[in-house]
Each structure stands twice: as structure tokens, then as C-alpha cells.
Write an enzyme that holds these catalytic residues in place. Structure first.
Site, mmCIF file in Angstrom:
data_model
loop_
_atom_site.group_PDB
_atom_site.id
_atom_site.type_symbol
_atom_site.label_atom_id
_atom_site.label_comp_id
_atom_site.label_asym_id
_atom_site.label_seq_id
_atom_site.Cartn_x
_atom_site.Cartn_y
_atom_site.Cartn_z
ATOM 1 C CE1 TYR A 153 -4.159 -1.487 -0.247
ATOM 2 C CE2 TYR A 153 -3.651 -2.665 1.779
ATOM 3 C CZ TYR A 153 -4.468 -2.463 0.682
ATOM 4 O OH TYR A 153 -5.600 -3.230 0.513
ATOM 5 C CG PHE A 197 -6.955 5.844 4.070
ATOM 6 C CD1 PHE A 197 -6.407 4.720 3.465
ATOM 7 C CD2 PHE A 197 -7.109 6.994 3.306
ATOM 8 C CE1 PHE A 197 -6.035 4.731 2.121
ATOM 9 C CE2 PHE A 197 -6.744 7.019 1.949
ATOM 10 C CZ PHE A 197 -6.203 5.886 1.364
ATOM 11 N NE ARG A 206 -9.639 -1.171 -9.578
ATOM 12 C CZ ARG A 206 -9.302 -0.578 -8.432
ATOM 13 N NH1 ARG A 206 -8.655 -1.265 -7.496
ATOM 14 N NH2 ARG A 206 -9.608 0.679 -8.213
ATOM 15 C CB THR A 213 -12.698 2.487 -3.239
ATOM 16 O OG1 THR A 213 -11.878 2.445 -4.412
ATOM 17 C CG2 THR A 213 -11.839 2.286 -2.006
ATOM 18 N NE ARG A 251 -13.503 -3.132 -3.048
ATOM 19 C CZ ARG A 251 -12.505 -2.432 -3.560
ATOM 20 N NH1 ARG A 251 -12.735 -1.518 -4.481
ATOM 21 N NH2 ARG A 251 -11.265 -2.636 -3.155
ATOM 22 C CG ASN A 254 -12.716 -2.128 0.368
ATOM 23 O OD1 ASN A 254 -11.876 -2.896 0.852
ATOM 24 N ND2 ASN A 254 -12.388 -1.115 -0.405
HETATM 25 N N1 UDP Z 1 -9.319 3.055 2.149
HETATM 26 C C1 UDP Z 1 -9.807 3.468 3.369
HETATM 27 N N2 UDP Z 1 -10.265 4.753 3.502
HETATM 28 C C2 UDP Z 1 -10.267 5.632 2.475
HETATM 29 C C3 UDP Z 1 -9.761 5.221 1.227
HETATM 30 C C4 UDP Z 1 -9.297 3.921 1.090
HETATM 31 O O1 UDP Z 1 -9.828 2.676 4.309
HETATM 32 O O2 UDP Z 1 -10.692 6.766 2.647
HETATM 33 C C5 UDP Z 1 -8.822 1.687 2.002
HETATM 34 C C6 UDP Z 1 -9.824 0.800 1.287
HETATM 35 O O3 UDP Z 1 -9.876 -0.450 1.971
HETATM 36 C C7 UDP Z 1 -9.215 0.639 -0.091
HETATM 37 C C8 UDP Z 1 -7.733 0.746 0.190
HETATM 38 O O4 UDP Z 1 -7.641 1.692 1.246
HETATM 39 O O5 UDP Z 1 -9.596 -0.595 -0.671
HETATM 40 C C9 UDP Z 1 -6.903 1.209 -0.967
HETATM 41 O O6 UDP Z 1 -7.448 2.404 -1.486
HETATM 42 P P1 UDP Z 1 -7.567 2.632 -3.062
HETATM 43 O O7 UDP Z 1 -7.949 4.052 -3.273
HETATM 44 O O8 UDP Z 1 -6.331 2.131 -3.735
HETATM 45 O O9 UDP Z 1 -8.847 1.737 -3.467
HETATM 46 P P2 UDP Z 1 -9.012 0.353 -4.220
HETATM 47 O O10 UDP Z 1 -7.981 0.307 -5.311
HETATM 48 O O11 UDP Z 1 -8.820 -0.736 -3.195
HETATM 49 O O12 UDP Z 1 -10.435 0.377 -4.730
#
Ligand code: UDP
Length: 149
Positions: free
Chosen positions: A49, A57, A85, A91, A102, A112
Site C-alpha cells: 500500500y 487512513f 476491478r 472502493t 463490494r 471492503n
Molecule cells: N481506504 C480506506 N479509507 C479511504 C480510502 C481507502 O480505508 O478513505 C482503504 C480501502 O480499503 C481501499 C484501500 O484503502 O480498498 C486502498 O485504497 P484505493 O484508493 O487504492 O482503493 P481500491 O484500489 O482498493 O479500490
């Protein structure tokens, strides 16, 4: 054929959703080429990450993803990254389209259910973080000619 990295997060494992989630990709026609359960070490989670380091976060996200076992997998097939995706949904599960993983299994953004790589480059990076080359299996399926024209 394209590969993507998917991961059922600790909430999905705890809630008994692993089988249903894997099934969606199998049903669609994607081929599983890597699959394992693991508890992610903190430094690996921080690397995975890394693009979110410093965001509000980030610590909570790393705490959460290391809080219990995950199911890591690599699937292979036509446009696997973008299609996975799409199948996962937005998300924030409350904003995810009905029927997506999701939207079906989750409510809060920090719970999620599933991770999926967001580009072919991310997929290559993430697969290398979680799988050794010999853990990925090359094999053919007799059914492939019924999935691809
Ligand atoms: N996340 C979170 N709070 C936020 C944004 C993201 O907890 O405000 C977490 C969420 O679990 C997400 C992960 O961080 O799946 C990675 O964020 P990203 O924007 O990369 O989303 P993704 O690619 O997983 O849809």
C-alpha cells in the site's frame, strides 16, 4: 493473456466469503494460477500500500490488512485487470454498483472485502510482492475454447 492480483481481505475471510468470491472469477471464466492463505507481515503490507503512505487512513489500513489471514490469488485471462476491478465495484461499497462484490458483501470503505490491482503495472508489482515465480502455475484448460472464441 493478462494476470491480476486479487486478495480477499481479513473481513472477507472472517465472514466466510472466500468461496463465494473465488467462485465469481471462476464462473466468469478466469483461470486461477496462484492461490494461498497468508497473514501479511507489516512491512509487506506497507510496501503493497506504499502509494497511500502518509494519507490519514494509511495506518488503519495497514493495521486492518495485517489483522488476520487473507487469501491471495492471481487470476489470468483476457483483460483480467480491468474486468476484475469492474466485478469488485467502487472502493466505497455503498457507492459500488449493485451486484458487484463490494456492493454484495460490504458496507464501509475500510471493510471492503477485496483488493484488486488497478493497472497492469500494479498487477505485476503486486504479484511479485506476494508470490514467488514458482508459486504461479502454468497450465491449460480443455474448457478454454468454450470461453474464448
Ligand atoms: N481506504 C480506506 N479509507 C479511504 C480510502 C481507502 O480505508 O478513505 C482503504 C480501502 O480499503 C481501499 C484501500 O484503502 O480498498 C486502498 O485504497 P484505493 O484508493 O487504492 O482503493 P481500491 O484500489 O482498493 O479500490
Amino acid at each position: 493473456m493478462e494476470r491480476t492480483y486479487l486478495m480477499v481481505k481479513p473481513d472477507g475471510v472472517q465472514r466466510g466469503q472466500v468461496g463465494q468470491i473465488i467462485s465469481r472469477f471462476e464462473q466468469r471464466g478466469y483461470k486461477i494460477v496462484g492461490l494461498k492463505m497468508m497473514q501479511i507481515p507489516r512491512e509487506v503490507a506497507e510496501k503493497h500500500y506504499g502509494e497511500h503512505a502518509g494519507k490519514p487512513f494509511f495506518q488503519g489500513l495497514v493495521d486492518f490488512i495485517t489483522s488476520g489471514p487473507v487469501v491471495a490469488m492471481v487470476i489470468e485471462g483476457k483483460e483480467a485487470v480491468a474486468t476484475a476491478r469492474e466485478m469488485m465495484g467502487a472502493t466505497n461499497p455503498l457507492k459500488a454498483a449493485p451486484g458487484t462484490i463490494r456492493a454484495t458483501f460490504g458496507i464501509d470503505v475500510g471493510r471492503n472485502i477485496i483488493h484488486g490491482s488497478d493497472s497492469v503495472e500494479s498487477a505485476q508489482r503486486e504479484i511479485a510482492i506476494f508470490f514467488r515465480p514458482e508459486e504461479l502455475v502454468d497450465y491449460g484448460r480443455a474448457v478454454d475454447s468454450w470461453i474464448y472464441e
